[in-house]
Enzyme design. Structure first.
Site, PDB file in Angstrom:
ATOM      1  N   LEU A  20       0.794  -1.345  -0.076  1.00 11.77           N
ATOM      2  CA  LEU A  20       0.054   0.022   0.046  1.00 11.77           C
ATOM      3  C   LEU A  20       0.887   1.286  -0.016  1.00 11.77           C
ATOM      4  O   LEU A  20       0.117   2.560  -0.140  1.00 11.77           O
ATOM      5  CB  LEU A  20      -0.899   0.066   1.322  1.00 11.77           C
ATOM      6  CG  LEU A  20      -1.997  -1.143   1.340  1.00 11.77           C
ATOM      7  CD1 LEU A  20      -2.813  -0.903   2.572  1.00 11.77           C
ATOM      8  CD2 LEU A  20      -3.017  -0.834   0.041  1.00 11.77           C
ATOM      9  N   LYS A  70      16.314  -6.214   1.986  1.00 14.64           N
ATOM     10  CA  LYS A  70      16.808  -5.228   2.952  1.00 14.64           C
ATOM     11  C   LYS A  70      18.023  -5.350   3.577  1.00 14.64           C
ATOM     12  O   LYS A  70      18.743  -4.722   3.542  1.00 14.64           O
ATOM     13  CB  LYS A  70      15.655  -5.238   4.305  1.00 14.64           C
ATOM     14  CG  LYS A  70      14.360  -4.593   3.848  1.00 14.64           C
ATOM     15  CD  LYS A  70      13.558  -4.515   5.069  1.00 14.64           C
ATOM     16  CE  LYS A  70      12.284  -3.853   4.710  1.00 14.64           C
ATOM     17  NZ  LYS A  70      11.257  -3.827   5.828  1.00 14.64           N
ATOM     18  N   ASP A 107      12.500   1.328   9.911  1.00 16.22           N
ATOM     19  CA  ASP A 107      11.709   0.082  10.530  1.00 16.22           C
ATOM     20  C   ASP A 107      11.776   0.046  12.143  1.00 16.22           C
ATOM     21  O   ASP A 107      10.928   0.102  12.409  1.00 16.22           O
ATOM     22  CB  ASP A 107      12.475  -1.221  10.122  1.00 16.22           C
ATOM     23  CG  ASP A 107      12.130  -1.684   8.787  1.00 16.22           C
ATOM     24  OD1 ASP A 107      10.943  -1.062   8.106  1.00 16.22           O
ATOM     25  OD2 ASP A 107      12.798  -2.254   7.997  1.00 16.22           O
ATOM     26  N   ALA A 127      13.055 -13.255  11.497  1.00 21.01           N
ATOM     27  CA  ALA A 127      14.411 -13.153  11.691  1.00 21.01           C
ATOM     28  C   ALA A 127      14.880 -12.559  10.117  1.00 21.01           C
ATOM     29  O   ALA A 127      16.190 -12.556   9.822  1.00 21.01           O
ATOM     30  CB  ALA A 127      15.226 -14.281  11.898  1.00 21.01           C
ATOM     31  N   ALA A 130      13.662  -6.805   8.517  1.00 23.81           N
ATOM     32  CA  ALA A 130      12.832  -5.972   9.245  1.00 23.81           C
ATOM     33  C   ALA A 130      13.180  -6.276  10.602  1.00 23.81           C
ATOM     34  O   ALA A 130      13.403  -5.457  11.479  1.00 23.81           O
ATOM     35  CB  ALA A 130      11.404  -5.996   8.731  1.00 23.81           C
ATOM     36  N   ARG A 153      16.892 -18.530   9.698  1.00 24.11           N
ATOM     37  CA  ARG A 153      17.817 -17.228  10.312  1.00 24.11           C
ATOM     38  C   ARG A 153      17.785 -17.228  11.703  1.00 24.11           C
ATOM     39  O   ARG A 153      18.329 -16.087  12.089  1.00 24.11           O
ATOM     40  CB  ARG A 153      17.606 -16.172   9.350  1.00 24.11           C
ATOM     41  CG  ARG A 153      18.064 -16.005   8.138  1.00 24.11           C
ATOM     42  CD  ARG A 153      18.143 -14.630   7.571  1.00 24.11           C
ATOM     43  NE  ARG A 153      19.238 -13.917   8.083  1.00 24.11           N
ATOM     44  CZ  ARG A 153      19.311 -12.762   8.785  1.00 24.11           C
ATOM     45  NH1 ARG A 153      18.062 -12.465   9.420  1.00 24.11           N
ATOM     46  NH2 ARG A 153      20.532 -12.283   9.157  1.00 24.11           N
TER      47      ARG A 153
END
Length: 270
Positions: A20, A70, A107, A127, A130, A153
């Site tokens: 969004l 990320k 974040d 994990a 983020a 992770r």
């Protein structure tokens, strides 16, 4: 309308169709009178480095970075903010005038600004990038302990946090975990329709996941029914992340109420 003078901001992820952020950021640009447009960019992992460099070549202002890029983006930016370097994760890229890429992360702030983390025992579900950024922010906010449970992770994130904060109690839990000892439960997984941990009334609950139609995820619905002291859903986290990213790109205060209303018509903050 996009014209030859419109400045572009991107959303880099795989997939990107359900996010969004474009609706929210474009509403913010319009409210501030900026001739800018926020566009989704579907980028697979093998093309991430080329995509990030392409931002400068195409004169983008910057971009958000989402799942699953990320962690990798942190290694591909020319310079990192202290927050991004400490967390090893980037969700916001700023393209400088010389074409170099500056990476940071919003974040952690989006979550720590919405709960009371100091002295809390935290259960982190997930994990990924983020979760790693959140873990670093929570450490800096003074949590008492961190338990991590994820399908993958878990050991890597636990090792990352132990290196970051050697004196902090860090536990690795099997999936699905128990939330009995937690004061704060954070869902940093994409799980929406299943309840990973049943919450109690005295707990704070944050869910990064959200549904495009705005209906509560299973965790948020359970937290509200339980009467949890603080309930922060994925739409509110998205707004807080996005407002901070907007301010990095535009250099002006984000119209946070406009952004919230764009994705949550009733304008609620919880």
């Amino acid at each position: 309308m996009i014209t030859g003078t419109t400045r572009l901001v991107g959303l880099i992820g795989d997939p990107v169709a359900h996010w969004l952020s474009p609706r929210m950021q474009n509403a913010a640009f319009e409210a501030c009178g900026l001739d800018w447009a926020y566009v989704p960019l579907h980028v697979q992992s093998a093309a991430l480095a080329d995509a990030l460099r392409g931002l400068a070549a195409l004169a983008f202002v910057g971009a958000n970075v989402t799942i699953p890029h990320k962690l990798a983006s942190c290694k591909l930016c020319d310079e990192l903010s202290e927050v991004a370097a400490r967390g090893g994760s980037v969700n916001t890229v700023i393209v400088r005038e010389d074409g170099t890429l500056f990476g940071t992360s919003t974040d952690g702030f989006a979550v720590t600004s919405a709960v009371e983390p100091a002295g809390a025992d935290v259960l982190m579900l997930g994990a990924g990038g983020a979760a790693q950024a959140l873990a670093a922010a929570l450490v800096d906010a003074g949590i008492a302990s961190l338990a991590i449970s994820s399908a993958e992770r878990t050991e890597e994130l636990a090792a990352f946090v132990r290196a970051l904060a050697p004196g902090l109690e860090v536990r690795e839990l099997a999936w699905p975990p128990s939330g009995e000892q937690a004061a704060i439960i954070i869902n940093a997984t994409p799980i929406k329709d299943e309840l990973p941990v049943p919450p109690r009334a005295d707990q704070q609950v944050v869910d990064l996941a959200y549904t495009p139609d705005g209906l509560p995820t299973a965790l948020i619905a359970a937290a509200r029914e339980a009467g949890c002291s603080t309930v922060v859903d994925g739409l509110e986290v998205l707004v807080r992340q996005g407002a901070a990213s907007f301010e990095h790109w535009a250099g002006i205060e984000a119209p946070i109420d406009v952004m919230r209303s764009a994705i949550r018509p009733e304008g609620r903050s919880d």
